[in-house]
Scaffold this motif. Structure first.
Motif, short mmCIF file in Angstrom:
data_model
loop_
_atom_site.label_atom_id
_atom_site.label_comp_id
_atom_site.label_asym_id
_atom_site.label_seq_id
_atom_site.Cartn_x
_atom_site.Cartn_y
_atom_site.Cartn_z
N SER A 77 0.87 -1.18 0.00
CA SER A 77 0.00 0.00 0.00
C SER A 77 0.90 1.22 0.00
N HIS A 83 -0.56 11.46 -3.36
CA HIS A 83 -1.36 10.29 -3.73
C HIS A 83 -2.22 9.84 -2.56
N ASP A 84 -3.50 9.56 -2.86
CA ASP A 84 -4.38 8.94 -1.86
C ASP A 84 -3.92 7.51 -1.62
N ALA A 86 -3.50 3.84 -1.86
CA ALA A 86 -3.72 2.97 -3.02
C ALA A 86 -2.98 1.66 -2.83
N PRO A 88 -1.86 -1.98 -5.40
CA PRO A 88 -1.76 -2.39 -6.81
C PRO A 88 -3.05 -3.07 -7.29
N GLU A 89 -3.29 -2.94 -8.59
CA GLU A 89 -4.31 -3.76 -9.25
C GLU A 89 -3.70 -5.15 -9.33
N SER A 108 -5.78 -7.41 -4.49
CA SER A 108 -4.66 -6.47 -4.47
C SER A 108 -3.30 -7.17 -4.37
N PRO A 133 0.21 -0.93 -11.76
CA PRO A 133 -0.97 -0.05 -11.80
C PRO A 133 -1.59 0.02 -10.41
N TRP A 134 -2.08 1.19 -10.03
CA TRP A 134 -2.62 1.41 -8.69
C TRP A 134 -4.12 1.66 -8.73
N ARG A 135 -4.78 1.29 -7.63
CA ARG A 135 -6.18 1.65 -7.45
C ARG A 135 -6.34 2.25 -6.06
N THR A 136 -7.11 3.32 -6.00
CA THR A 136 -7.34 4.02 -4.74
C THR A 136 -8.24 3.17 -3.84
N VAL A 137 -7.94 3.23 -2.55
CA VAL A 137 -8.70 2.49 -1.54
C VAL A 137 -9.40 3.49 -0.64
#
Length: 139
Positions: A77, A83-84, A86, A88-89, A108, A133-137
């Protein structure tokens, strides 16, 4: 560049045991991940020594990075002032993981080799790795 990682060791004999390591070379990342894959290793907090502090009096870093290895998956994480929070995808089959104050959602987890590449990039740049690649949580 230098990163430091510290993590708890879940041990019935010692309630407050832990471990840690400081890395300066990319080839040291694999050793860290091997140690985090041990059965009693908790989630590691990782910080980059070259980044500015958010609070100099408290010594608080301007970023928060957590890393874990469980059941063949690597988890990471990342949050900082740009950055908020996040993750990984990852692999949709990766189970969620909870450790300490950190929760990694289902999907994740990434291959451990992918996590190693991301940590090497973090060591080299001090920035959020672009190799994943990242995704916000939602916090």
């Amino acid at each position: 560049m230098t990163i430091t990682a510290v993590w708890p060791i879940e041990s019935p004999e010692e309630s407050n045991s832990g471990d840690g390591v400081t890395l300066t070379e990319p080839d040291e990342v694999d050793g860290l991940l091997s140690r985090l894959a041990e059965p009693n290793a908790g989630v590691a907090t990782v910080w980059h020594e070259s980044r500015e502090l958010a609070d100099e009096d408290e010594g608080m870093p301007d970023h928060d990075v957590c890393v874990a290895v469980r059941d063949g998956y690597g988890y990471m994480s990342y949050i900082d002032v740009e950055h908020d929070l996040a993750v990984p995808e990852g692999d949709p089959a990766a189970p969620g993981l909870r450790g300490g104050d950190v929760e990694f959602p289902e999907g994740s987890g990434v291959p451990v080799a992918t996590l190693a590449e991301a940590l090497r990039e973090f060591l080299r740049t001090g920035q959020r790795p672009e190799s994943v690649p990242w995704r916000t949580v939602a916090e």
